[in-house]
Enzyme design. Structure first.
Site, PDB file in Angstrom:
ATOM      1  N   SER A 108      -1.736 -19.774  20.857  1.00  0.00           N
ATOM      2  CA  SER A 108      -0.870 -18.602  20.692  1.00  0.00           C
ATOM      3  C   SER A 108      -1.027 -18.057  19.275  1.00  0.00           C
ATOM      4  O   SER A 108      -2.124 -17.652  18.888  1.00  0.00           O
ATOM      5  CB  SER A 108       0.583 -18.986  20.999  1.00  0.00           C
ATOM      6  OG  SER A 108       1.427 -17.862  20.927  1.00  0.00           O
ATOM      7  N   THR A 109       0.040 -18.090  18.481  1.00  0.00           N
ATOM      8  CA  THR A 109       0.003 -17.513  17.138  1.00  0.00           C
ATOM      9  C   THR A 109      -1.080 -18.181  16.289  1.00  0.00           C
ATOM     10  O   THR A 109      -1.100 -19.392  16.134  1.00  0.00           O
ATOM     11  CB  THR A 109       1.361 -17.688  16.445  1.00  0.00           C
ATOM     12  OG1 THR A 109       2.394 -17.259  17.317  1.00  0.00           O
ATOM     13  CG2 THR A 109       1.412 -16.895  15.153  1.00  0.00           C
ATOM     14  N   HIS A 163      -2.061 -16.354  24.241  1.00  0.00           N
ATOM     15  CA  HIS A 163      -0.931 -15.446  24.414  1.00  0.00           C
ATOM     16  C   HIS A 163      -1.247 -14.104  23.765  1.00  0.00           C
ATOM     17  O   HIS A 163      -1.390 -14.008  22.554  1.00  0.00           O
ATOM     18  CB  HIS A 163       0.329 -16.036  23.762  1.00  0.00           C
ATOM     19  CG  HIS A 163       0.836 -17.262  24.445  1.00  0.00           C
ATOM     20  ND1 HIS A 163       1.611 -18.195  23.809  1.00  0.00           N
ATOM     21  CD2 HIS A 163       0.669 -17.718  25.707  1.00  0.00           C
ATOM     22  CE1 HIS A 163       1.911 -19.161  24.657  1.00  0.00           C
ATOM     23  NE2 HIS A 163       1.353 -18.896  25.811  1.00  0.00           N
ATOM     24  N   MET A 215       3.249 -20.929  18.245  1.00  0.00           N
ATOM     25  CA  MET A 215       4.666 -21.272  18.170  1.00  0.00           C
ATOM     26  C   MET A 215       5.193 -21.568  19.565  1.00  0.00           C
ATOM     27  O   MET A 215       4.639 -21.137  20.569  1.00  0.00           O
ATOM     28  CB  MET A 215       5.460 -20.136  17.524  1.00  0.00           C
ATOM     29  CG  MET A 215       5.512 -18.843  18.299  1.00  0.00           C
ATOM     30  SD  MET A 215       6.549 -17.616  17.453  1.00  0.00           S
ATOM     31  CE  MET A 215       6.301 -16.188  18.508  1.00  0.00           C
ATOM     32  N   ASP A 224       4.818 -23.895  24.943  1.00  0.00           N
ATOM     33  CA  ASP A 224       4.000 -23.633  26.123  1.00  0.00           C
ATOM     34  C   ASP A 224       2.724 -24.476  26.066  1.00  0.00           C
ATOM     35  O   ASP A 224       2.014 -24.470  25.058  1.00  0.00           O
ATOM     36  CB  ASP A 224       3.644 -22.145  26.218  1.00  0.00           C
ATOM     37  CG  ASP A 224       2.980 -21.783  27.535  1.00  0.00           C
ATOM     38  OD1 ASP A 224       3.278 -22.448  28.551  1.00  0.00           O
ATOM     39  OD2 ASP A 224       2.161 -20.842  27.550  1.00  0.00           O
TER      40      ASP A 224
END
Length: 358
Positions: free
Chosen positions: A182-183, A208, A301, A304
């Protein structure tokens, strides 16, 4: 704890007004200024430097990408891009990701006030996460989109794919590598995928990222890598030398047909507040590939992927987590490690070797 000081840079007065109101109402956040363009922003930054910058891309006098590159060269600072959800905007925003942005907040052309108000919870969470980002990592290789901001209840992978049977084949000639991030993930994925040789196991990826942005991201990586990288389409085959990236706004699952694997791209509710969800992909890999798979969870973050990686581990897959020092945000790997689903913790720079070794 001191408040997070936020600088908003957007040529739309409506956006500045709405973002200022939303963020100012949140505990622990202070909007220090809202500027109409980067030149005005730089004047303000001479007086006080922000902790996080919310930045539009297309603006008069100086575009957001030029401004972002200047910031990252002079004083690396977490930047969240506010971008309109269009194909053209996606290509431009990918340049911003490459220049060092932490996340993407998508904004529609119409209904802006309603959209941002409904997305307030996720917007605030994104700003707070950005403030904790490892900007040293951003300064080194810089990239990182996130998820459209839609407040929903937190579903598990059960809403897409129930746990349990069918069981994976004991053996197959083809192996699968599943990656979730993600991030900070676009930065990390570029470093990993560009290092891979042309001959390597087939790879399935959930990053993401908002709808329309994954196609531009995959196209960019395809030009940089020896392997083929593409946005996944329904029934695409997972094969050696190919990486499939789940399309933004849809879930991706691994399916088996005989000894071969392909992906299924489906609609469905958000899982762990994301679509695509890493947990959905990892569960499908556990069920369809089992010990023939490798699971890798990288910077991001939230949590997930933590439950799904544990399922892969329990199904006999080799599992790897990116270490804290090389993460932009250590949320997802940390949670996976805490739940006991990780066999090995490695630095970002050696993840490609874990993949190449099968």
């Amino acid at each position: 704890m001191p408040s997070i000081k936020v600088l908003i840079v957007d040529d739309s007065a409506v956006v500045r007004q709405v973002l200022t109101g939303l963020l100012s109402s949140a505990a622990g956040i202070e909007v220090m200024h809202a500027a109409a363009d980067p030149l005005l922003a730089m004047q303000r930054m001479k007086q006080q430097w922000p902790d996080v910058i919310l930045l539009d891309v297309e603006m008069p006098r100086m575009d957001g990408i030029t401004f972002l590159r200047k910031i990252m060269a002079e004083r690396p600072t977490p930047v969240v891009i506010c971008s309109t959800l269009t194909e053209k905007g996606a290509r431009t925003t990918m340049e911003a990701m490459a220049a060092g942005a932490v996340a993407i907040v998508t904004k529609p052309r119409i209904g802006l006030k309603t959209f941002l108000s409904e997305a307030a919870e996720e917007l605030i969470a994104t700003v707070k996460a950005a403030a904790r980002a490892n900007v040293k990592r951003l300064a080194v290789r810089a990239e990182a989109p996130s998820q459209p901001l839609v407040p929903v209840s937190k579903h598990t992978a059960d809403v897409i794919l129930p746990p349990g049977a069918p069981r994976a084949m004991a053996q197959t000639t083809e192996r699968v590598v599943a990656i979730g991030t993600s991030t900070g993930g676009t930065q990390a994925l570029e470093q990993v995928l560009t290092a891979l040789p042309r001959v390597c196991p087939g790879i399935v990826i959930v990053q993401h990222m908002p709808e329309k942005f994954t196609a531009a991201f995959a196209s960019r990586l395809d030009k940089l890598c020896q392997i083929e990288v593409k946005e996944a389409e329904n029934n695409d085959r997972v094969m050696p030398g190919r990486a499939l990236i789940a399309p933004g706004g849809r879930h991706m699952l691994l399916r088996r047909s005989g000894a071969q694997y392909h992906v299924e791209v489906v609609d469905g509710p958000l899982v762990n507040r994301h679509r695509p969800s890493v947990d959905v992909l990892f569960r499908s890999v556990a069920k369809s590939a089992g010990a023939n798979a490798q699971g890798i969870i990288m910077t991001g973050m939230g949590d997930d992927g933590a439950a799904g990686l544990l399922e892969m581990h329990q199904a006999g897959a080799r599992t790897v987590a990116q270490d804290e020092d090389s993460c932009v945000v250590f949320g997802m790997p940390k949670e996976a490690i805490k739940r006991g689903g990780v066999d090995k913790i490695v630095s970002l720079g050696v993840i490609w070797r874990e993949i190449a070794q099968g």
